[in-house]
Motif scaffolding. Structure first.
Motif, PDB file in Angstrom:
ATOM      1  N   THR A 116      98.571 103.719  10.501  1.00  0.00           N
ATOM      2  CA  THR A 116      99.786 104.398  10.035  1.00  0.00           C
ATOM      3  C   THR A 116      99.559 105.867   9.689  1.00  0.00           C
ATOM      4  O   THR A 116     100.461 106.515   9.166  1.00  0.00           O
ATOM      5  N   ARG A 117      98.359 106.368   9.954  1.00  0.00           N
ATOM      6  CA  ARG A 117      98.003 107.744   9.589  1.00  0.00           C
ATOM      7  C   ARG A 117      98.331 107.988   8.115  1.00  0.00           C
ATOM      8  O   ARG A 117      99.187 108.815   7.766  1.00  0.00           O
ATOM      9  N   PRO A 118      97.634 107.303   7.205  1.00  0.00           N
ATOM     10  CA  PRO A 118      97.995 107.343   5.783  1.00  0.00           C
ATOM     11  C   PRO A 118      97.653 108.671   5.125  1.00  0.00           C
ATOM     12  O   PRO A 118      96.800 109.420   5.596  1.00  0.00           O
ATOM     13  N   ARG A 119      98.296 108.930   3.987  1.00  0.00           N
ATOM     14  CA  ARG A 119      97.942 110.083   3.154  1.00  0.00           C
ATOM     15  C   ARG A 119      96.872 109.715   2.141  1.00  0.00           C
ATOM     16  O   ARG A 119      96.139 110.580   1.664  1.00  0.00           O
ATOM     17  N   PHE A 120      96.813 108.427   1.788  1.00  0.00           N
ATOM     18  CA  PHE A 120      95.823 107.971   0.810  1.00  0.00           C
ATOM     19  C   PHE A 120      95.297 106.608   1.247  1.00  0.00           C
ATOM     20  O   PHE A 120      96.063 105.746   1.667  1.00  0.00           O
ATOM     21  N   MET A 121      93.986 106.439   1.152  1.00  0.00           N
ATOM     22  CA  MET A 121      93.353 105.190   1.544  1.00  0.00           C
ATOM     23  C   MET A 121      92.407 104.717   0.430  1.00  0.00           C
ATOM     24  O   MET A 121      91.676 105.518  -0.154  1.00  0.00           O
ATOM     25  N   VAL A 122      92.442 103.407   0.166  1.00  0.00           N
ATOM     26  CA  VAL A 122      91.439 102.780  -0.682  1.00  0.00           C
ATOM     27  C   VAL A 122      90.493 102.024   0.245  1.00  0.00           C
ATOM     28  O   VAL A 122      90.915 101.119   0.970  1.00  0.00           O
ATOM     29  N   ALA A 123      89.247 102.419   0.266  1.00  0.00           N
ATOM     30  CA  ALA A 123      88.242 101.774   1.114  1.00  0.00           C
ATOM     31  C   ALA A 123      87.299 100.987   0.215  1.00  0.00           C
ATOM     32  O   ALA A 123      86.443 101.558  -0.449  1.00  0.00           O
ATOM     33  N   ASP A 124      87.486  99.670   0.179  1.00  0.00           N
ATOM     34  CA  ASP A 124      86.710  98.800  -0.709  1.00  0.00           C
ATOM     35  C   ASP A 124      85.529  98.229   0.066  1.00  0.00           C
ATOM     36  O   ASP A 124      85.663  97.283   0.821  1.00  0.00           O
ATOM     37  N   GLU A 125      84.364  98.835  -0.104  1.00  0.00           N
ATOM     38  CA  GLU A 125      83.138  98.444   0.608  1.00  0.00           C
ATOM     39  C   GLU A 125      83.381  98.407   2.128  1.00  0.00           C
ATOM     40  O   GLU A 125      83.091  97.408   2.792  1.00  0.00           O
ATOM     41  N   PRO A 126      83.867  99.492   2.716  1.00  0.00           N
ATOM     42  CA  PRO A 126      84.251  99.444   4.131  1.00  0.00           C
ATOM     43  C   PRO A 126      83.089  99.319   5.093  1.00  0.00           C
ATOM     44  O   PRO A 126      83.282  98.946   6.254  1.00  0.00           O
ATOM     45  N   THR A 127      81.861  99.627   4.658  1.00  0.00           N
ATOM     46  CA  THR A 127      80.719  99.550   5.567  1.00  0.00           C
ATOM     47  C   THR A 127      79.701  98.489   5.147  1.00  0.00           C
ATOM     48  O   THR A 127      78.619  98.416   5.706  1.00  0.00           O
ATOM     49  N   SER A 128      80.069  97.661   4.164  1.00  0.00           N
ATOM     50  CA  SER A 128      79.088  96.703   3.642  1.00  0.00           C
ATOM     51  C   SER A 128      78.678  95.661   4.666  1.00  0.00           C
ATOM     52  O   SER A 128      77.564  95.139   4.614  1.00  0.00           O
ATOM     53  N   ALA A 129      79.567  95.332   5.604  1.00  0.00           N
ATOM     54  CA  ALA A 129      79.257  94.294   6.587  1.00  0.00           C
ATOM     55  C   ALA A 129      78.751  94.864   7.902  1.00  0.00           C
ATOM     56  O   ALA A 129      78.555  94.119   8.859  1.00  0.00           O
ATOM     57  N   LEU A 130      78.531  96.182   7.969  1.00  0.00           N
ATOM     58  CA  LEU A 130      78.179  96.816   9.231  1.00  0.00           C
ATOM     59  C   LEU A 130      76.685  97.075   9.330  1.00  0.00           C
ATOM     60  O   LEU A 130      76.036  97.419   8.347  1.00  0.00           O
ATOM     61  N   ASP A 131      76.154  96.923  10.549  1.00  0.00           N
ATOM     62  CA  ASP A 131      74.767  97.314  10.771  1.00  0.00           C
ATOM     63  C   ASP A 131      74.663  98.827  10.682  1.00  0.00           C
ATOM     64  O   ASP A 131      75.664  99.549  10.718  1.00  0.00           O
ATOM     65  N   VAL A 132      73.432  99.338  10.579  1.00  0.00           N
ATOM     66  CA  VAL A 132      73.238 100.742  10.221  1.00  0.00           C
ATOM     67  C   VAL A 132      73.782 101.702  11.267  1.00  0.00           C
ATOM     68  O   VAL A 132      74.345 102.745  10.924  1.00  0.00           O
ATOM     69  N   SER A 133      73.630 101.386  12.554  1.00  0.00           N
ATOM     70  CA  SER A 133      74.104 102.318  13.573  1.00  0.00           C
ATOM     71  C   SER A 133      75.630 102.363  13.611  1.00  0.00           C
ATOM     72  O   SER A 133      76.228 103.436  13.733  1.00  0.00           O
ATOM     73  N   VAL A 134      76.281 101.189  13.483  1.00  0.00           N
ATOM     74  CA  VAL A 134      77.745 101.159  13.448  1.00  0.00           C
ATOM     75  C   VAL A 134      78.244 101.766  12.144  1.00  0.00           C
ATOM     76  O   VAL A 134      79.270 102.454  12.115  1.00  0.00           O
ATOM     77  N   GLN A 135      77.524 101.517  11.049  1.00  0.00           N
ATOM     78  CA  GLN A 135      77.886 102.122   9.768  1.00  0.00           C
ATOM     79  C   GLN A 135      77.930 103.632   9.896  1.00  0.00           C
ATOM     80  O   GLN A 135      78.878 104.286   9.446  1.00  0.00           O
TER      81      GLN A 135
END
Length: 554
Positions: free
Chosen positions: A444-463
């Motif tokens: 939605t092309r937001p003006r404000f985002m809350v990112a709650d642990e957005p990279t916790s499940a990602l491997d290091v290269s994808v992170q």
């Protein structure tokens, strides 16, 4: 390989029967784990790590086809009966799953989960099992373990749910513990305690551990040997020191170079975006959030007198231990959790006392990435539709052809093939599901985002690619972001300012360089000291120093 290995996997190939065809996802995997050994299985999301691990106790879906050999203590498991495999689970081989919210039954209390696990393997009374369950929760570092027994999974934080699952896994004292991303949802201090616990159990029980992780700091801290997988193949293996210092494999070196290292990050952080000087996108003042704990009982204060701002176009990191109130604040400023006192103004809208109509309008300009993608994605809806549903709900776009192309473009932007738009969440790995969540949040092309642990499940290269993506989107779209994370190296890389929480209160806040390089408060200093670094030699020194400091405090 010889029969002396506790776990011996030889030429293991796993395929899934999909639309009448066999799709092979692992190809001739060979690895072994010895008694009392810690082996790390690493690789990018979708490389076949979890599929290999779940093959050991046959936890794959019915359409899975396995070939090769899996031997445990000399016994062949691929040809073992279902009854034998069922007895093996828990008694001899236990597993910690990646996503505790989806692995725990939401209608059972934590105590019920533990008592059932204990009594399933031993003939003891419920009262004795409850007493043992309390001890297990205390052993894994959960506060007020007796009270925790009566709570449901949704009433505790993500890190606390993971610790409860670890308590269940070790309840039968297994010979082999398979840990699939066991510290993904944990803050650094609790992660350090859990890793200490696993190593202690390894010593006391002679328990072997096969740990699946994308955190190379964890690998450097606990692993004796490392097996590296890519595209379903084992591409590298060796001792931990060999993998980190002497490996000649390009893929292994690329993985290590992608790891954010808090102790080595340059003081100049080009990724951080400061506020533009316009009115703050988020203003929080005197915020207080309480949860009822029962009839005629005093409420639990989750957040108390918290005040901060997020400037226009700014990314602010919110860090602290599990249960400190980080996710509660994130939900509250989105209108998802009631606020008892104070003020929260988001994109010009006061959340406290807001009318339903105004809240709906505000949510057209905000978005969220939840911590647990397994529970935040609808399992019955293809990921392409999931990504563009916010556009439908907010009546931003209704043309299905446009929505389809938008979904495909967003998938590619988060490194997922556009032709996967018709796949369902269960067909993706944990990291891939999290990338779908991020694609949905930016739709939605937001003006404000809350990112709650957005990279916790990602491997290091994808992170690394996702962080680059967030920074690129922030520059091009200009949205503000409250970035909740327990990974301090990630926060230092991406945030302009950092807020440190402890037990619902702000300990200190300031620029990322000041807070993470020269913290004033002992609590922040302890957080930074607990971060494992992706260097085995340095990590051994840091571990010894941390344990010595803990011994002095005790």
């Amino acid at each position: 390989m010889s029969d002396t290995h506790l776990l011996e996997i030889s030429s293991l190939s796993v395929a899934f029967r999909i639309d009448g065809e066999n799709v092979e996802v692992t190809h001739g995997v060979d690895l072994h784990v010895d008694e009392g050994e810690v082996v790390a299985l690493v690789g990018e999301s979708g490389s076949g790590k979890s599929v290999t691990a779940m093959s050991v106790t046959d936890l794959l879906p019915p359409n899975a086809l396995r070939s090769g050999s899996i031997r445990f203590a000399g016994e062949e498991l691929l040809t073992a009966s279902e009854e034998r495999i069922r007895k093996l689970r828990g008694d001899d081989v236990a597993m910690i799953f990646q996503e505790p919210m989806t692995a725990l039954n939401p209608v059972y209390t934590i105590g019920t989960h533990l008592v059932e696990a204990i009594r399933c393997h031993r003939d003891i009374t419920r009262e004795a099992a409850l007493a043992e369950a309390t001890g297990l929760l205390e052993q894994v570092g959960l506060p007020e373990p007796a009270a925790m027994l009566g709570r449901y999974p949704h009433e505790i934080s993500g890190g606390q749910r993971q610790r409860a699952m670890i308590a269940m896994a070790i309840s039968a004292r297994p010979r082999l513990l398979i840990a699939d991303e066991p510290t993904t949802a944990l803050d650094v201090t609790v992660q350090a305690g859990i890793l200490d616990l696993l190593l202690r159990l390894r010593t006391e029980l002679g328990m072997a551990i096969l740990i699946i992780t994308h955190d190379m700091g964890v690998v450097a801290d606990v692993a004796d040997r490392v097996v590296v997988m890519q595209h379903g193949l084992v591409v590298d293996r060796g001792t931990t020191d060999h993998i980190f210092y002497d490996s000649s494999q390009t893929y292994t070196r690329d993985l290590l170079e992608a790891v954010p290292d808090l102790s080595a990050v340059a003081m100049t952080r080009s990724g951080a975006v400061a506020a533009t000087g316009e009115a703050p996108t988020l203003e929080v003042a005197g915020l207080r959030i309480e949860y009822r704990t029962g009839w005629r009982r005093a409420p639990f204060v989750a957040v108390d007198d918290v005040s901060f701002t997020v400037g226009d176009g700014e990314l602010v990191g919110l860090v602290g231990e599990s249960g400190s109130g980080k996710s509660t604040i994130g939900r509250a400023v989105l209108g998802l959790t009631p606020i008892q006192a104070g003020s929260a103004r988001v994109v010009g809208t006061e959340i406290v006392g807001v009318r339903r109509q105004d809240l709906r309008l505000m949510r057209r300009t905000v978005s969220v990435v939840f911590q647990d993608p397994g529970s935040s994605l609808n399992p019955r809806v293809p990921i392409g539709r999931t990504i563009t549903d916010p556009l439908r709900w907010n009546r931003i776009e209704r043309d299905e052809r446009v929505l389809r192309k938008t979904a495909e473009d967003l998938l590619e932007s988060v490194k997922i093939p556009r032709e996967w738009a018709d796949r369902y969440p269960h067909e993706l790995s944990g990291g891939q599901r999290q990338r779908v969540s991020i694609a949905r949040a930016i739709s939605t092309r937001p003006r404000f985002m809350v990112a709650d642990e957005p990279t916790s499940a990602l491997d290091v290269s994808v992170q690394a690619s996702v962080l680059d993506l967030l920074q690129e989107l922030q520059r091009s779209m200009g949205f503000s972001c409250l970035f909740i994370s327990h990974d301090l190296a990630v926060v230092e890389r991406i945030a302009s300012r950092v807020i440190v929480l402890r037990k619902g209160e702000i300990v200190e806040q300031g620029t990322a360089s000041d807070i993470l390089r020269a913290p004033r408060e002992p609590y922040t200093q302890a957080l930074i000291a607990a971060v494992p670094v992706p260097d085995p030699r340095r990590q051994r020194v840091r571990r010894a120093e941390r344990l010595a400091a803990a011994g002095r405090r005790s």
